[in-house]
Design a protein around this motif. Structure first.
Motif, mmCIF file in Angstrom:
data_model
loop_
_atom_site.group_PDB
_atom_site.id
_atom_site.type_symbol
_atom_site.label_atom_id
_atom_site.label_comp_id
_atom_site.label_asym_id
_atom_site.label_seq_id
_atom_site.Cartn_x
_atom_site.Cartn_y
_atom_site.Cartn_z
ATOM 1 N N TYR A 101 -41.856 -74.548 -76.677
ATOM 2 C CA TYR A 101 -41.098 -73.546 -77.438
ATOM 3 C C TYR A 101 -41.782 -73.204 -78.759
ATOM 4 O O TYR A 101 -41.728 -73.967 -79.722
ATOM 5 N N GLU A 102 -42.400 -72.011 -78.780
ATOM 6 C CA GLU A 102 -43.119 -71.551 -79.974
ATOM 7 C C GLU A 102 -42.227 -70.737 -80.927
ATOM 8 O O GLU A 102 -42.684 -70.316 -81.995
ATOM 9 N N GLY A 103 -40.980 -70.511 -80.526
ATOM 10 C CA GLY A 103 -40.073 -69.721 -81.370
ATOM 11 C C GLY A 103 -39.640 -70.420 -82.647
ATOM 12 O O GLY A 103 -38.996 -69.809 -83.503
ATOM 13 N N VAL A 104 -40.006 -71.702 -82.815
ATOM 14 C CA VAL A 104 -39.619 -72.425 -84.030
ATOM 15 C C VAL A 104 -40.513 -72.090 -85.218
ATOM 16 O O VAL A 104 -40.276 -72.553 -86.333
ATOM 17 N N SER A 105 -41.535 -71.280 -85.027
ATOM 18 C CA SER A 105 -42.387 -70.918 -86.173
ATOM 19 C C SER A 105 -41.615 -69.985 -87.112
ATOM 20 O O SER A 105 -40.661 -69.346 -86.701
ATOM 21 N N PRO A 106 -42.032 -69.919 -88.378
ATOM 22 C CA PRO A 106 -41.312 -69.067 -89.334
ATOM 23 C C PRO A 106 -41.186 -67.611 -88.874
ATOM 24 O O PRO A 106 -40.175 -66.969 -89.119
ATOM 25 N N PRO A 112 -48.286 -66.978 -85.493
ATOM 26 C CA PRO A 112 -48.851 -67.654 -86.671
ATOM 27 C C PRO A 112 -49.966 -68.657 -86.352
ATOM 28 O O PRO A 112 -50.741 -68.999 -87.241
ATOM 29 N N ASN A 113 -50.056 -69.121 -85.094
ATOM 30 C CA ASN A 113 -51.128 -70.059 -84.746
ATOM 31 C C ASN A 113 -52.504 -69.497 -85.059
ATOM 32 O O ASN A 113 -53.430 -70.244 -85.393
ATOM 33 N N THR A 114 -52.667 -68.191 -84.930
ATOM 34 C CA THR A 114 -53.943 -67.568 -85.271
ATOM 35 C C THR A 114 -53.896 -66.848 -86.612
ATOM 36 O O THR A 114 -54.914 -66.747 -87.302
ATOM 37 N N ALA A 115 -52.722 -66.375 -87.015
ATOM 38 C CA ALA A 115 -52.631 -65.690 -88.319
ATOM 39 C C ALA A 115 -53.041 -66.636 -89.447
ATOM 40 O O ALA A 115 -53.727 -66.226 -90.394
ATOM 41 N N VAL A 116 -52.642 -67.888 -89.342
ATOM 42 C CA VAL A 116 -52.934 -68.844 -90.414
ATOM 43 C C VAL A 116 -54.438 -69.127 -90.550
ATOM 44 O O VAL A 116 -54.994 -68.984 -91.640
ATOM 45 N N PRO A 117 -55.135 -69.509 -89.469
ATOM 46 C CA PRO A 117 -56.588 -69.685 -89.654
ATOM 47 C C PRO A 117 -57.295 -68.391 -90.045
ATOM 48 O O PRO A 117 -58.251 -68.427 -90.834
ATOM 49 N N GLN A 118 -56.857 -67.254 -89.540
ATOM 50 C CA GLN A 118 -57.515 -66.003 -89.925
ATOM 51 C C GLN A 118 -57.363 -65.765 -91.435
ATOM 52 O O GLN A 118 -58.326 -65.418 -92.121
ATOM 53 N N PHE A 145 -46.750 -63.566 -93.322
ATOM 54 C CA PHE A 145 -46.433 -64.961 -93.644
ATOM 55 C C PHE A 145 -47.700 -65.722 -94.042
ATOM 56 O O PHE A 145 -47.765 -66.377 -95.096
ATOM 57 N N ALA A 146 -48.740 -65.608 -93.219
ATOM 58 C CA ALA A 146 -49.971 -66.367 -93.464
ATOM 59 C C ALA A 146 -50.665 -65.896 -94.745
ATOM 60 O O ALA A 146 -51.142 -66.715 -95.548
ATOM 61 N N CYS A 147 -50.738 -64.592 -94.951
ATOM 62 C CA CYS A 147 -51.399 -64.063 -96.150
ATOM 63 C C CYS A 147 -50.652 -64.500 -97.408
ATOM 64 O O CYS A 147 -51.267 -64.821 -98.429
ATOM 65 N N GLN A 148 -49.330 -64.498 -97.351
ATOM 66 C CA GLN A 148 -48.531 -64.925 -98.496
ATOM 67 C C GLN A 148 -48.889 -66.354 -98.892
ATOM 68 O O GLN A 148 -49.071 -66.670 -100.073
ATOM 69 N N LEU A 149 -49.037 -67.222 -97.896
ATOM 70 C CA LEU A 149 -49.308 -68.635 -98.200
ATOM 71 C C LEU A 149 -50.692 -68.831 -98.822
ATOM 72 O O LEU A 149 -50.889 -69.755 -99.602
ATOM 73 N N PHE A 150 -51.644 -67.948 -98.468
ATOM 74 C CA PHE A 150 -52.996 -68.106 -99.013
ATOM 75 C C PHE A 150 -53.282 -67.129 -100.156
ATOM 76 O O PHE A 150 -54.418 -67.055 -100.623
ATOM 77 N N LEU A 230 -59.330 -60.886 -78.781
ATOM 78 C CA LEU A 230 -60.649 -61.435 -79.131
ATOM 79 C C LEU A 230 -60.736 -62.933 -78.831
ATOM 80 O O LEU A 230 -59.739 -63.650 -78.810
ATOM 81 N N ASN A 231 -61.973 -63.399 -78.649
ATOM 82 C CA ASN A 231 -62.204 -64.791 -78.252
ATOM 83 C C ASN A 231 -61.666 -65.791 -79.269
ATOM 84 O O ASN A 231 -61.053 -66.798 -78.905
ATOM 85 N N HIS A 232 -61.921 -65.512 -80.563
ATOM 86 C CA HIS A 232 -61.480 -66.503 -81.563
ATOM 87 C C HIS A 232 -59.967 -66.558 -81.663
ATOM 88 O O HIS A 232 -59.384 -67.605 -81.952
ATOM 89 N N VAL A 233 -59.313 -65.434 -81.413
ATOM 90 C CA VAL A 233 -57.843 -65.408 -81.459
ATOM 91 C C VAL A 233 -57.274 -66.259 -80.329
ATOM 92 O O VAL A 233 -56.361 -67.074 -80.532
ATOM 93 N N LEU A 234 -57.840 -66.083 -79.140
ATOM 94 C CA LEU A 234 -57.379 -66.874 -77.991
ATOM 95 C C LEU A 234 -57.608 -68.367 -78.251
ATOM 96 O O LEU A 234 -56.759 -69.200 -77.935
ATOM 97 N N MET A 235 -58.759 -68.688 -78.831
ATOM 98 C CA MET A 235 -59.077 -70.096 -79.082
ATOM 99 C C MET A 235 -58.058 -70.741 -80.033
ATOM 100 O O MET A 235 -57.630 -71.881 -79.825
ATOM 101 N N HIS A 236 -57.680 -69.990 -81.091
ATOM 102 C CA HIS A 236 -56.717 -70.563 -82.049
ATOM 103 C C HIS A 236 -55.395 -70.940 -81.365
ATOM 104 O O HIS A 236 -54.707 -71.864 -81.785
ATOM 105 N N GLN A 237 -55.052 -70.170 -80.330
ATOM 106 C CA GLN A 237 -53.766 -70.434 -79.672
ATOM 107 C C GLN A 237 -53.791 -71.680 -78.790
ATOM 108 O O GLN A 237 -52.736 -72.142 -78.345
ATOM 109 N N THR A 238 -54.971 -72.257 -78.553
ATOM 110 C CA THR A 238 -55.013 -73.410 -77.640
ATOM 111 C C THR A 238 -54.302 -74.646 -78.195
ATOM 112 O O THR A 238 -54.102 -75.606 -77.452
#
Lengths: 452, 452
Positions: A101-106, A112-118, A145-150, A230-238
């Motif tokens: 269940y990935e719906g628990v993210s903000p 966000p799994n890829t938004a945060v590393p990006q 969300f991710a941009c705000q944190l960084f 994109l490849n890097h986006v898919l990878m972040h989701q692993t």
């Protein structure tokens, strides 16, 4: 019987898994839209920070997750895995069903799994502003969300029809400090040219991509971010599938079938790639099924050839299962699945027969979503209902065949911002969208991009 | 430093904590609204199943949680606890801040903690239908969810102004199979009499309670459920604080201050009562602060006397800090805190000086909510922002006084259904609501209920 399998924050993966290292046939390179020559990493530099470009082309099997990213992941990761005891009972099935269940993210989804590393890598390289597009708003809110944190400015170009019709996702982005503009806008050449032709244009994801890319190309301190394909986006989701492996180990189980909704590929890749590794490395035969909408059937009815990522032609040509970049998907409620093409890696895997795809009509999906909400208590996003519909079909097939498969699916997000679509369904007003073979052939006939 | 402190499902509490057993002065009994005599458990039998009535009056310190209830709790419990590292940094505070996040429940708030056992005990006693009221919809959606899981019909009387103005919570209830009626309705004597006076009545929580109670009184197979105020409801919520104790132990910490929003008392009781036990049993001096809206200030500006739970007079008289049952709170966005009185236990504790109360204006709360969303990533419900405002004040005070308290608060729900209120705040259009001393005195002057 255990209902919920939890992990501690120490069990958040330390590396992402790059399936490219294990693929028998590697994904084909992107091509320049003008010259049709393969483009090198340096040509992507105006759009992405160098670390993400490296990840896009790396052959390394494992890519370390920066500690700063893992710290942010801890806000919602590890996500829970559940045994779907209520759904199993409702279906009277012999299958064992689990969901992650990935719906628990903000932001309420896996995005966000890829938004945060990006956002993190952009920050590392001094980027001040990130532009992006969003349709219904899942990706835009995750990146806000991710941009705000960084501490990075975030400009989101939101398809005008959604901007006006679904205001709450927009406010969510504003709450996280992002600037949200309806697209087409007067702020870009791409937007102005569209508005000159049609001042009332409702916009499209393709137009919004063009606007976001154009602005990123113009300013040194501004880059662009994409939420799938994109490849890097898919990878972040692993991280999704890697956690799921640990959780199923704790439950003493292992899947025969892994299912996820399919838009551009990141949702599916996130849960399926770490399991596909067992097929590629150890010769196991886990069935990995991508569930797409019948009204946007790129995997089941599209062709595998080079195509543009946007409608205006500002992106490289990518090797895709595609319906053609001018294909306009019907306005189904699963907005996150309304994209004309599939990413390069997933397309190659499908072409090589290493994954499966199934298509589902909207009414079957909402029926599955309501069943799930009543059996398990969680109201799924319309995108996620495609996976549930797949699971229900597979569970019924298992009963008919007398088998007892273990099925895992990605419950990629909650439906809190989609209640209007549930209202339509419950009121019997939800319409079915068909796409004819003639429509698909007409869209594909317009392509003059390279064949594969 | 640990960001998230998780527990496994084995660590869900096995008993609820009943603070009555440890109170130096026990809560006063409810009185019959006509005779003003104490009412016995048997007089509540038309409204509640016997097991809940027993819990309402029990002196036992611990009440076992049925295994069937713990099984359902596992859908979202144990809930995570977080160290508010982002907020601490933003505030530059010396205080350590933790929060318990109840927004991960299917209904998005702490309300299912009591909805589930209430539905369970009704099911055990053969009840076919439960009636209830709801304002903005948090409680109604929690009970709809719980009734669906146990196969009970659920009829929700929703304040008409919310029914028409906030349709998405209503659809959420429909998705879980509940029937939702705008109140006042033509379905009850109470409703019809209000509509006869004013066909366009926007309704109120008091009217909706009267309708739900009237219907439960009329049918043998129908009972009523309340989402706060009553002793058994508060007790069910103590799973929050009991889990928090285990989590803080794992973090090697212990709170000096515990904070929660205050409506009828269940939110506050849930997190604070298990910590108050250390004060009552071991002589510790944890400050437990109830944060109420300045526009509905029953704890800080009300009086402690017997009052009705509804406006029409169908409920017993309860010993309450109250603003008078005819007090109509201003239309603040924290709909869950718009109730005229506090439950009997909390009122007794406040009267005995064992807990504190503070009042907050709406703009300060939304400012705190935006700060929190940007620092921690989670968008809080308007109710929850009252606790955050308290924490920010206490953190500032700690800085001024040079102390380093450990503060824990209850982040009781997410704000996904409240984006319109954030939009108003961000646009500078949110209005402040004041209540004058004259208004409070006028409301209290109407009371002819027994003094304490």
């Amino acid at each position: 019987m255990q209902k919920k399998i939890t992990l501690t924050e120490d069990e958040i993966p330390e590396s992402w898994y790059n399936i490219v290292a294990d693929m028998p046939n590697k994904p084909l390179p992107p091509l320049h839209p003008g010259t049709h020559e393969p483009i090198g990493p340096e040509m992507l530099a105006p759009l992405f920070p160098m670390e993400l470009i490296k990840q896009e082309v790396t052959a390394d099997k494992w890519v370390g997750i920066p500690e700063e990213v893992r710290e942010v992941y801890k806000i919602w990761r590890p996500t829970p895995m559940f045994r779907a005891t209520g759904l199993e009972k409702m279906l009277g099935t012999r299958a064992k069903i689990y969901y992650k269940y990935e719906g628990v993210s903000p932001a309420g989804s896996h995005k966000p799994n890829t938004a945060v590393p990006q956002a993190y890598y952009n920050k590392q390289e001094g980027v001040k502003r990130i532009t992006t597009e969003t349709g219904a708003g899942q990706w835009g809110s995750a990146l806000s969300f991710a941009c705000q944190l960084f501490g990075i400015e975030c400009d989101v170009y939101m398809v005008r029809a959604s901007y006006e019709g679904k205001p709450y996702r927009k406010i969510m982005m504003n709450t996280w400090g992002a600037n949200v503009y309806p697209s087409p806008s007067e702020r870009t050449q791409a937007g102005r040219s569209i508005l000159a032709q049609d001042p009332n244009s409702p916009g499209s994801l393709g137009i919004a991509i063009s606007e976001a890319v154009e602005l990123a190309m113009q300013a040194d301190d501004t880059k662009y971010a994409l939420g799938s394909v994109l490849n890097h986006v898919l990878m972040h989701q692993t991280v999704i599938g890697l956690e799921a492996i640990t959780q199923l180990e704790k439950a003493g189980d292992f899947p025969d079938i892994v299912v996820a909704p399919f838009g551009g590929g990141s949702n599916f890749a996130g849960i399926a790639f770490p399991f596909l590794r067992y097929n590629l490395e150890e010769g196991k035969s886990i069935r990995c099924i991508a569930a797409e909408p019948a009204s946007c059937p790129k995997l089941t009815r599209g062709v595998f050839r080079y195509d543009l990522g946007d409608t205006v032609g500002m992106t490289p040509l990518l090797p895709m299962y595609t319906l053609g970049h001018n294909f306009i998907p019907a306005p189904i409620h699963a907005g996150g699945l309304r994209y004309h093409g599939a990413g390069a890696i997933v397309s190659q895997l499908l072409n090589d027969g290493l994954i499966e795809a199934q298509a589902f009509k909207q009414l079957e999906c909402f029926d599955a979503g309501i069943k799930f909400a009543r059996a398990e208590g969680i109201i799924p996003a319309p995108e996620a209902t495609h996976a549930i519909a797949t699971v229900i079909r597979e569970a019924q097939r298992a009963n008919e065949e007398g088998t007892s498969p273990t099925i895992l699916f990605n419950l990629c997000g909650h439906g809190h911002f989609d209640m209007a679509s549930y209202e339509q369904y419950l009121a019997g007003k939800l319409v079915e969208h068909e796409v004819t073979q003639e429509e698909i052939m007409a869209s594909l006939a317009e392509l003059d991009t390279p064949l594969i």
